[in-house]
Each structure stands twice: as C-alpha cells, then as structure tokens.
Design a protein around this motif. Structure first.
Motif, PDB file in Angstrom:
ATOM      1  N   LYS A 158      29.439  37.896  46.777  1.00 15.21           N
ATOM      2  CA  LYS A 158      29.370  37.945  48.234  1.00 15.21           C
ATOM      3  C   LYS A 158      30.693  37.481  48.831  1.00 15.21           C
ATOM      4  N   GLY A 159      31.230  38.275  49.755  1.00 17.28           N
ATOM      5  CA  GLY A 159      32.477  37.933  50.412  1.00 17.28           C
ATOM      6  C   GLY A 159      33.728  38.358  49.672  1.00 17.28           C
ATOM      7  N   GLU A 160      33.574  38.981  48.494  1.00 21.41           N
ATOM      8  CA  GLU A 160      34.737  39.465  47.751  1.00 21.41           C
ATOM      9  C   GLU A 160      35.210  40.809  48.312  1.00 21.41           C
ATOM     10  N   VAL A 161      36.468  41.128  48.019  1.00 21.26           N
ATOM     11  CA  VAL A 161      37.016  42.454  48.295  1.00 21.26           C
ATOM     12  C   VAL A 161      37.517  43.017  46.971  1.00 21.26           C
ATOM     13  N   LEU A 162      36.919  44.124  46.547  1.00 21.65           N
ATOM     14  CA  LEU A 162      37.283  44.750  45.275  1.00 21.65           C
ATOM     15  C   LEU A 162      38.041  46.040  45.535  1.00 21.65           C
ATOM     16  N   ALA A 163      39.250  46.135  44.986  1.00 18.73           N
ATOM     17  CA  ALA A 163      40.039  47.368  45.046  1.00 18.73           C
ATOM     18  C   ALA A 163      39.944  48.075  43.699  1.00 18.73           C
ATOM     19  N   MET A 164      39.628  49.369  43.727  1.00 19.10           N
ATOM     20  CA  MET A 164      39.506  50.169  42.512  1.00 19.10           C
ATOM     21  C   MET A 164      40.682  51.135  42.417  1.00 19.10           C
ATOM     22  N   LEU A 165      41.401  51.079  41.317  1.00 16.92           N
ATOM     23  CA  LEU A 165      42.552  51.956  41.112  1.00 16.92           C
ATOM     24  C   LEU A 165      42.404  52.729  39.810  1.00 16.92           C
ATOM     25  N   GLY A 166      42.947  53.940  39.804  1.00 17.44           N
ATOM     26  CA  GLY A 166      42.931  54.761  38.603  1.00 17.44           C
ATOM     27  C   GLY A 166      43.475  56.138  38.912  1.00 17.44           C
ATOM     28  N   ALA A 167      43.846  56.866  37.879  1.00 18.42           N
ATOM     29  CA  ALA A 167      44.403  58.206  38.054  1.00 18.42           C
ATOM     30  C   ALA A 167      43.349  59.160  38.614  1.00 18.42           C
ATOM     31  N   ASN A 168      43.793  60.285  39.148  1.00 21.49           N
ATOM     32  CA  ASN A 168      42.873  61.316  39.621  1.00 21.49           C
ATOM     33  C   ASN A 168      41.949  61.755  38.486  1.00 21.49           C
ATOM     34  N   GLY A 169      40.662  61.901  38.816  1.00 25.19           N
ATOM     35  CA  GLY A 169      39.715  62.400  37.836  1.00 25.19           C
ATOM     36  C   GLY A 169      39.174  61.365  36.873  1.00 25.19           C
ATOM     37  N   VAL A 170      39.530  60.092  37.056  1.00 26.79           N
ATOM     38  CA  VAL A 170      39.087  59.067  36.110  1.00 26.79           C
ATOM     39  C   VAL A 170      37.656  58.619  36.380  1.00 26.79           C
ATOM     40  N   GLY A 171      37.120  58.933  37.573  1.00 22.36           N
ATOM     41  CA  GLY A 171      35.726  58.591  37.848  1.00 22.36           C
ATOM     42  C   GLY A 171      35.525  57.564  38.943  1.00 22.36           C
ATOM     43  N   LYS A 172      36.544  57.320  39.758  1.00 16.93           N
ATOM     44  CA  LYS A 172      36.419  56.322  40.829  1.00 16.93           C
ATOM     45  C   LYS A 172      35.314  56.702  41.815  1.00 16.93           C
ATOM     46  N   THR A 173      35.339  57.948  42.289  1.00 18.42           N
ATOM     47  CA  THR A 173      34.326  58.382  43.257  1.00 18.42           C
ATOM     48  C   THR A 173      32.947  58.390  42.623  1.00 18.42           C
ATOM     49  N   THR A 174      32.846  58.781  41.363  1.00 22.30           N
ATOM     50  CA  THR A 174      31.560  58.773  40.660  1.00 22.30           C
ATOM     51  C   THR A 174      30.981  57.364  40.610  1.00 22.30           C
ATOM     52  N   LEU A 175      31.821  56.380  40.271  1.00 19.33           N
ATOM     53  CA  LEU A 175      31.347  54.998  40.205  1.00 19.33           C
ATOM     54  C   LEU A 175      30.961  54.492  41.595  1.00 19.33           C
ATOM     55  N   LEU A 176      31.755  54.841  42.605  1.00 15.23           N
ATOM     56  CA  LEU A 176      31.414  54.455  43.973  1.00 15.23           C
ATOM     57  C   LEU A 176      30.071  55.051  44.389  1.00 15.23           C
ATOM     58  N   ASN A 177      29.848  56.315  44.041  1.00 13.93           N
ATOM     59  CA  ASN A 177      28.572  56.964  44.387  1.00 13.93           C
ATOM     60  C   ASN A 177      27.393  56.262  43.722  1.00 13.93           C
ATOM     61  N   CYS A 178      27.601  55.766  42.508  1.00 12.24           N
ATOM     62  CA  CYS A 178      26.549  54.999  41.849  1.00 12.24           C
ATOM     63  C   CYS A 178      26.312  53.678  42.568  1.00 12.24           C
ATOM     64  N   MET A 179      27.382  53.044  43.018  1.00 11.79           N
ATOM     65  CA  MET A 179      27.245  51.783  43.748  1.00 11.79           C
ATOM     66  C   MET A 179      26.498  51.991  45.069  1.00 11.79           C
ATOM     67  N   VAL A 180      26.819  53.084  45.754  1.00 11.75           N
ATOM     68  CA  VAL A 180      26.200  53.378  47.046  1.00 11.75           C
ATOM     69  C   VAL A 180      24.735  53.767  46.876  1.00 11.75           C
ATOM     70  N   GLY A 181      24.420  54.440  45.757  1.00 12.81           N
ATOM     71  CA  GLY A 181      23.077  54.962  45.533  1.00 12.81           C
ATOM     72  C   GLY A 181      22.982  56.456  45.754  1.00 12.81           C
ATOM     73  N   LEU A 182      24.129  57.112  45.949  1.00 10.07           N
ATOM     74  CA  LEU A 182      24.139  58.562  46.107  1.00 10.07           C
ATOM     75  C   LEU A 182      23.952  59.269  44.770  1.00 10.07           C
ATOM     76  N   ARG A 183      24.207  58.536  43.682  1.00 13.15           N
ATOM     77  CA  ARG A 183      24.018  59.094  42.347  1.00 13.15           C
ATOM     78  C   ARG A 183      23.379  58.026  41.475  1.00 13.15           C
ATOM     79  N   HIS A 184      22.443  58.418  40.644  1.00 11.23           N
ATOM     80  CA  HIS A 184      21.807  57.496  39.714  1.00 11.23           C
ATOM     81  C   HIS A 184      22.452  57.679  38.339  1.00 11.23           C
ATOM     82  N   PRO A 185      22.963  56.603  37.749  1.00 12.37           N
ATOM     83  CA  PRO A 185      23.579  56.741  36.421  1.00 12.37           C
ATOM     84  C   PRO A 185      22.546  57.118  35.368  1.00 12.37           C
ATOM     85  N   GLU A 186      22.976  57.933  34.398  1.00  9.70           N
ATOM     86  CA  GLU A 186      22.072  58.299  33.307  1.00  9.70           C
ATOM     87  C   GLU A 186      21.787  57.104  32.397  1.00  9.70           C
ATOM     88  N   ARG A 187      22.752  56.196  32.321  1.00 10.96           N
ATOM     89  CA  ARG A 187      22.595  55.006  31.494  1.00 10.96           C
ATOM     90  C   ARG A 187      22.999  53.787  32.300  1.00 10.96           C
TER      91      ARG A 187
END
Length: 250
Positions: free
Chosen positions: A31-60
């Motif tokens: 609580k109260g943290e600020v997390l910055a996510m960095l990585g090359a294009n296509g590494v899965g940043k948006t996919t992980l964010l979508n899982c965090m938001v709940g827009l996507r459910h991880p298979e595992r």
C-alpha cells in the motif's frame, strides 16, 4: 505485524495461441508504493498489467487485489463524441445501479477530480479533440472518480512530448504523496522510474525478471541486460541527480 500487500501476483503464467507469454511471475505491491515496469516491446508488460487489473485471468497462478482498481489505458480514444465530463463520469459506473443515471453526487465527484487534474476548463470539450497529454489527465481523473485505491496505467507517457510527459509524471508523484495512492505503471523510460517510483520490475523475458527497490534494481548494468544494449549512468552535475542513457554511439 507485517501488513498484507494491496496487490499480490503469485506464479502467474499466461499463454496465447500455444505460446507462453509469461511464466512464474511473483511480486507484491505494498500500500502506497509506486511500481514502474520496464521491458522491451513484446515482453508481456501489458499482459501482466491486464492480469493485475482483472481484464485477463492467468492460466496459471493468481492475482489478489486488496483494493479497488482504477485503470488508465494507452492513449484512449472514444468511439463516440463524448465530452470530457462524460468520460470522467464513466468512472462512477461501479457506484451506480444498472440503468441508473449519474446523480448530483456523481457529478460533484467528477468535477472535483477534473479540478484536481487541472482540466476543469475542458469539461465541455469533445474528448477526442484534446491533445494526448490532456487526454491522459482526463483518463487519470476518470480513474480517480472511481474512488480507486490502486491506479494501474499502461505506458501513460506513450507518444507524449517531453512537456506532457513531465506533467503526467508530476501528477502521479503528487497523487502518491498527497493521497497515498498505490500506483503501478509501465514505461520505456528509466527516468520515469527514477522520478516517481519506489519499486521497479524489470521484465527480461517470459520467465526472467528482477523486482525490488529502485535503488537496488534500477542500475546501468541491469538496464544493459534488460535491453541488450550498453547503457550508462549520466550525472546531471549538481544535487546528485542522474539518469540513464544508451552509449551505443561510436
């Protein structure tokens, strides 16, 4: 007693079309943290964010959220001719019943966050007529109007000029310091992590990553490994401030 994380990612794995996108990602956001996510294009940043938001459910694995999520996508554009005020009012959807129109209190909340983001003067303008920087501030106002406890932003400075990047980053810093808002955002600019983040996630590939405090993880060596290009630390020469820059020019 150790406080439970407000966002917990546990052994998350995601596959798409038979191809593994992410595997074994685990991290806590306090609580109260600020997390910055960095990585090359296509590494899965948006996919992980979508899982965090709940827009996507991880298979595992799993994602546990202990607070309300407010989501700001990349440079959102409305299909319809909504006004700025209409867009911010959409953030009140979770507080309204089915087929219920916004009430006076909802308008007051929307107006308050338009003021906070310093875009109240744009309230009646068509959203799609705004500049990229203005749109991002309006979308942040929408997320705040949802009364979120965790704000998640997908590359909020994508395609913005330096001035508008500075405005957005300063806004995130202010929301964290003045409101205690927990923030997670992806970026291609290490400087954004230095300016506003307390923690960083470096996503090297589908399985390899580094997560920890900015001081521990956001280093020239780690960034060189992350992007597979030589990156050095550049001092500003006063006040101990610095940034990172590629050194591939011969």
């Amino acid at each position: 007693m150790i406080e439970a994380p407000i966002l917990a990612v546990r052994d998350v794995g995601v596959s798409l079309g038979g191809r593994t996108i992410l595997e074994g990602y685990s991290l806590d956001v306090g609580k109260g943290e600020v997390l910055a996510m960095l990585g090359a294009n296509g590494v899965g940043k948006t996919t992980l964010l979508n899982c965090m938001v709940g827009l996507r459910h991880p298979e595992r694995g799993s994602v546990t959220r202990m607070g309300r999520i407010g989501y700001v996508p990349q440079l959102f554009q409305s299909t319809f001719a909504f006004s700025v005020l209409d867009i911010v009012l959409m953030g009140r959807a979770r507080h309204l019943g089915l087929f219920t129109a916004p009430r006076k209190a909802d308008y007051e909340v929307a107006e308050r966050y338009l003021e906070l983001m310093q875009v109240a003067h744009l309230r009646d303008r068509p959203f799609n007529a705004l500049s990229g920087g203005q749109r991002q501030l309006v979308m942040i106002a929408q997320a705040l109007a949802s009364e979120c406890e965790i704000m998640i932003l997908d590359e909020p400075c994508s395609a913005l000029d330096y001035k508008n990047q500075a405005i957005v980053i300063a806004t995130l810093r202010r929301l964290n310091r003045e409101m205690g808002l927990t923030i997670v955002f992806s970026t291609h600019a290490p400087q954004h992590g230095l300016e506003v983040a307390s923690h960083v996630l470096l996503m090297n590939d589908r399985q390899r990553y580094r997560h920890g405090s900015v001081a521990e993880v956001l280093t020239a060596d780690n960034l060189t490994n992350l992007y597979d290009v030589a990156i050095g630390r550049a001092e500003f020469g006063m006040g101990g401030r610095f940034t990172f820059a590629p050194t591939y020019v011969q």
